[in-house]
Design an enzyme around this catalytic site. Structure first.
Site, PDB file in Angstrom:
ATOM      1  N   CYS A 138       0.833  -1.204   0.000  1.00  9.97           N
ATOM      2  CA  CYS A 138       0.000   0.000   0.000  1.00  9.97           C
ATOM      3  C   CYS A 138       0.873   1.261   0.000  1.00  9.97           C
ATOM      4  O   CYS A 138       1.526   1.557  -0.987  1.00  9.97           O
ATOM      5  CB  CYS A 138      -0.979  -0.023   1.165  1.00  9.97           C
ATOM      6  N   HIS A 156      -3.548  -5.356   1.283  1.00  6.75           N
ATOM      7  CA  HIS A 156      -3.353  -5.635   2.705  1.00  6.75           C
ATOM      8  C   HIS A 156      -3.777  -7.082   2.969  1.00  6.75           C
ATOM      9  O   HIS A 156      -4.618  -7.635   2.272  1.00  6.75           O
ATOM     10  CB  HIS A 156      -4.212  -4.706   3.558  1.00  6.75           C
TER      11      HIS A 156
END
Length: 464
Positions: free
Chosen positions: A321, A419
């Site tokens: 991310c 994630h």
């Protein structure tokens, strides 16, 4: 419909772990069971299959129960942003930022109704609901607005266990004081105490246990040892408990977020401060960030950042991310977070990230590994699941999934928006294979904690 509540004397007393254990125990006994936490404050969230955000702990309690997480399990989530401000997430949807000094005065009556409706919905659908409290149960200044402890206890009338952490010291005073300060209408619900995180001999506690039981009339159901089974943490406090050794190095960015991505690696990982070195690291991971450009500047100006760039190509460098964005060639902010600026990234990936609008992508996804990325090349063609919570769009060459990620030409540097990547069993096996070690799987820890709790606590007091 029966319910069980795990309350605590303090934050990080072991409530989340114990609630997960009860979810697993009840599921193994044939019950349809669901976790519930009325309100959670957590830096780390999980995105359900419907794209709803809940606290990471409730998601993994759901997994321990053998069910899919959903927003009813954590109807109110507060994500701290600093200066008394948190993002308020209600039934999985962000509804805005709130100041904690105003939150309790304005929002609490509405949120009480939200919490009650979510609990009742679960209670109608499942045989058993395992409720987790928040922080310490005896916050006497908050009783009339304490959603996750006193309010839900009064509403659901569950059997309550109070858990205390002996590793911090003062466990008998904490358990006694917590019970003594509970409102008179809640005290009768307390069915037992649990002493958690004992590192020494249990027999030295016997006289203290007898006296606590005499003073309160409440049984101590048992003593649990210090368990380190990779249960996801809710805040940065637990980072301090990670070791100083490990072949996987995780960069401790100043504004790190979703560090629970790496809990499955905990046995063989360590966090790296910005002034540390990569000595002993065979893999480096740059995690997510609450402020990517600010953390990029901090990392680039650090000793660690210089070493990562210098050693890229010698050891794998992975970005998740915000870490993926930091590894890009360039980051362009069109006025979303820092005004209109362009910042050079670490330059490890041929990619550009743009922040064009204040819109956060929140979705759970399943993707197939396609690209040439070291470690992931061991599972090329296989699917992985994860969830995306990010702002910004990255344009990249050489993607590692169908529509996400980027790898360098040699595959030694790569990044993704996913994630939860390392909670995939195939990804863990691939990383373990690369390093020549074995990581504990998600199913393993759920059964291990359930076995410990079943073997050490007198559950007959609870009718179990």
């Amino acid at each position: 419909m029966p319910s069980l509540m795990v309350g605590g004397t303090t934050s990080s007393a072991g409530k989340s772990l114990l609630a997960a254990a009860f979810c697993r125990i009840l599921a193994r006994r044939g019950y349809d069971v669901a976790p519930f936490k009325a309100q959670n404050m957590s830096l780390n969230s999980f995105v359900t299959s419907k794209g709803k955000e809940i606290a990471i702990a409730q998601a993994y309690q759901a997994f321990a129960a053998g069910i899919e997480p959903d927003e009813r399990m954590n109807p109110v989530l507060l994500k701290p942003k600093g200066n008394f401000v948190s993002q308020l997430v209600v039934m999985g949807e962000a509804v805005g930022d709130v100041d904690s000094r105003k939150y309790y005065g304005v929002k609490v009556e509405w949120l009480k109704r939200v919490v009650e409706e979510a609990y009742l919905s679960l209670a109608e659908e499942y045989d058993f609901v395992v409720i987790e409290g928040a922080g310490g149960m005896a916050e006497i200044n908050l009783y009339e607005r304490d959603l996750p402890n006193i309010h839900i206890a009064r509403f659901a009338r569950p059997d309550i266990l109070i858990v205390g952490d002996i590793d911090r010291g003062g466990v008998f005073a904490s358990l006694y004081g917590t019970y003594a300060l509970l409102p008179d209408d809640v005290k009768p619900l307390v069915k037992g105490f649990v002493i958690n995180r004992l590192r020494g001999r249990e027999d030295v506690l016997e006289s203290g246990i007898r006296e606590l039981e005499r003073l309160t009339g409440i049984r101590v159901l048992g003593v649990l040892p210090y368990l380190d089974y990779n249960f996801p943490s809710e805040d940065s406090l637990n980072i301090e408990e990670w070791g100083a050794e490990g072949t996987v190095g995780i960069v401790r960015l100043p504004r790190v977020s979703n560090f629970t991505d790496f809990e499955p690696l905990r046995e063989h990982a360590r966090f790296l401060s910005l002034n540390s070195s990569l000595n002993g690291c065979e893999v480096v991971i740059i995690p997510g960030s609450k402020d990517t450009i600010a953390d990029l500047k901090a990392l680039k100006s650090s000793k660690l950042g210089e070493e990562i760039v210098r050693k890229a190509g010698e050891i794998p460098v992975i970005g998740i991310c915000g870490g993926y964005q930091i590894m890009c060639r360039e980051l362009v902010d069109m006025g979303v977070e820092h005004g209109r600026i362009r910042a050079k990234g670490l330059g490890l990936l041929d990619a550009v990230t743009e922040f064009r609008e204040y819109r956060k992508r929140t979705v759970q996804v399943e993707k197939r590994v396609n690209g040439n990325a070291v470690i992931l090349d061991r599972i090329r063609g296989e699917k992985v699941w994860g969830y995306e919570i990010h702002k910004g769009i990255t344009r990249a060459s050489n993607p590692i999934f169908e529509d996400d990620g980027c790898a360098s030409e040699d595959g030694m540097c790569w990044g993704t928006y996913l994630h939860g990547l390392f909670w995939n069993e195939n990804v863990l096996r691939a990383l373990g294979g690369y390093l020549g070690i074995k990581f504990r799987q998600k199913e393993d820890w759920a059964d291990l904690i359930a076995d410990e709790v079943e073997g050490r606590l007198d559950l007959g007091v609870l009718g179990l």
